[in-house]
Design a protein around this motif. Structure first.
Motif, short mmCIF file in Angstrom:
data_model
loop_
_atom_site.label_atom_id
_atom_site.label_comp_id
_atom_site.label_asym_id
_atom_site.label_seq_id
_atom_site.Cartn_x
_atom_site.Cartn_y
_atom_site.Cartn_z
N LEU A 48 3.44 4.86 5.18
CA LEU A 48 3.56 5.91 4.17
C LEU A 48 4.20 5.34 2.92
CD1 LEU A 48 6.56 8.18 4.99
CD2 LEU A 48 5.76 6.54 6.67
N VAL A 49 4.02 6.05 1.81
CA VAL A 49 4.57 5.59 0.53
C VAL A 49 5.50 6.62 -0.09
CG1 VAL A 49 2.59 4.09 0.06
CG2 VAL A 49 2.54 6.47 -0.74
N ASP A 50 5.57 7.82 0.47
CA ASP A 50 6.42 8.88 -0.06
C ASP A 50 7.53 9.17 0.96
OD1 ASP A 50 7.56 11.35 -0.82
OD2 ASP A 50 5.70 12.02 -1.75
N ARG B 96 -10.65 6.66 -3.24
CA ARG B 96 -9.81 7.36 -2.26
C ARG B 96 -9.95 8.86 -2.43
NH1 ARG B 96 -7.49 8.02 2.13
NH2 ARG B 96 -5.36 7.37 2.59
N PRO C 292 -1.75 4.39 4.82
CA PRO C 292 -0.93 5.44 4.21
C PRO C 292 -1.78 6.52 3.55
CG PRO C 292 -0.94 3.52 2.80
CD PRO C 292 -1.66 3.12 4.06
N TYR C 293 -1.24 7.71 3.55
CA TYR C 293 -1.81 8.81 2.77
C TYR C 293 -1.15 8.71 1.40
CZ TYR C 293 -2.91 13.66 1.41
OH TYR C 293 -3.37 14.79 0.77
N THR C 294 -1.92 8.43 0.37
CA THR C 294 -1.34 8.07 -0.92
C THR C 294 -1.33 9.21 -1.93
OG1 THR C 294 -3.49 7.11 -1.50
CG2 THR C 294 -1.81 5.61 -0.67
N SER D 76 0.62 13.08 -2.92
CA SER D 76 2.01 13.55 -2.82
C SER D 76 2.19 14.77 -1.93
CB SER D 76 2.56 13.87 -4.21
OG SER D 76 1.78 14.89 -4.83
N SER E 61 -5.23 1.18 2.63
CA SER E 61 -6.09 2.23 2.11
C SER E 61 -6.67 1.86 0.75
CB SER E 61 -5.33 3.56 2.01
OG SER E 61 -4.15 3.40 1.24
N GLU E 62 -5.84 1.69 -0.27
CA GLU E 62 -6.34 1.50 -1.63
C GLU E 62 -7.16 0.22 -1.78
OE1 GLU E 62 -5.82 4.18 -3.58
OE2 GLU E 62 -4.82 4.89 -1.77
#
Length: 278
Positions: free
Chosen positions: A206-208, A151, A180-182, A184, A140-141
């Motif tokens: 995902l990152v969370d 984003r 990923p949805y970055t 929170s 994504s980023e």
């Protein structure tokens, strides 16, 4: 099941433990952007005990290494002895990079990460570069940076990328792991995952860690509905009808075949490998 792929900072012990409790199907020790260069030696040294703890927690243990052109070979030299289940590599935009990775990381499943427009245009070649490529992951980023945009929670800037990436992976015969949805917020993460699932994605990064369980529910196949589809269609065929109707929708051969494949796959999965939605 490999519904959720959680990126975890490589040298952060607290994050490692939180990941183990998250419920994510695949835990990824991230040695690139999530691990500053001065902490990479520490992260590599943690791999041996870390992957075993993650496996005992019920997840697959994976690692994402830097491109081989930078310090990826140093990453691999340190972590392969810990027997990661999957090796991901960042910033892949050519099949040559995959073939080099396959040589440097023998006997392990590979997941190249596509993070640029150049890589997107070569997804089919990347996917077919080595038989051990089991999936590709779209970023994504880095992707939005390469596209010259930014984003957003709605993800409009990545809509075409995610759609094309999925089609290319399906055509090449490998799984596609969504970006990923970055942000929170869990509500936004679930909405983003549902949109991806509607496209046809079966896996998401995902990152969370707090997002893992809600996203697992999104990507858990609806076996009960599949069974209803199969029963309705077979009943209709037994009555001499070419199609069935279920909940107001017409059930035709492709829908029936898809539901049948899902049930057949579940029947082949040993009980010890099956997971609950959460």
């Amino acid at each position: 099941m490999r519904r959720t792929w959680l990126f975890v900072p490589g040298a952060d012990g607290d994050a490692h433990e939180a990941a183990a409790r998250s419920g994510a199907d695949v835990l990824i020790q991230e040695l690139e952007d999530f691990t500053p260069p001065d902490l990479r030696p520490k992260a590599r040294a943690l791999a041996a005990g870390l992957y075993e703890r993650w496996r005992k927690a019920g997840s697959l243990a994976a690692v994402r290494v830097n491109p081989l052109e930078t310090c990826g070979r140093e990453d691999l030299a340190a972590v392969l002895a810990a027997r990661p289940d999957v090796v991901l590599m960042s910033k892949v935009d050519s099949p040559e990079q995959v073939r080099a990775l396959a040589t440097a990381a023998p006997g392990v499943e590979l997941v190249p990460n596509v993070e640029s427009a150049r890589g997107l245009l070569r997804v089919a070649e990347i996917a077919r570069a080595d038989p051990r490529v089991v999936a590709l992951l779209v970023a994504s980023e880095d992707m939005v940076a390469d596209l010259g945009t930014s984003r957003s929670r709605g993800g409009e800037e990545l809509a075409y990328v995610r759609q094309r990436f999925l089609v290319e992976c399906r055509a090449a015969g490998v799984e596609a792991i969504d970006a990923p949805y970055t942000f929170s917020d869990a509500r936004g993460a679930v909405a983003d995952a549902k949109w991806a699932a509607r496209l046809g994605y079966r896996m998401k990064s995902l990152v969370d860690p707090s997002h893992a369980k809600p996203l697992n529910k999104v990507f858990t196949p609806d076996y009960a509905r599949a069974a209803r589809i199969v029963a309705a269609f077979e009943k209709a065929r037994a009555q001499g009808k070419e199609r069935a109707r279920l909940d107001g929708a017409l059930i035709e051969v492709p829908i029936y075949a898809s539901a049948k494949r899902l049930l057949d796959s579940a029947a082949r999965t040993p009980p010890s490998r099956q997971k609950k939605p959460g």
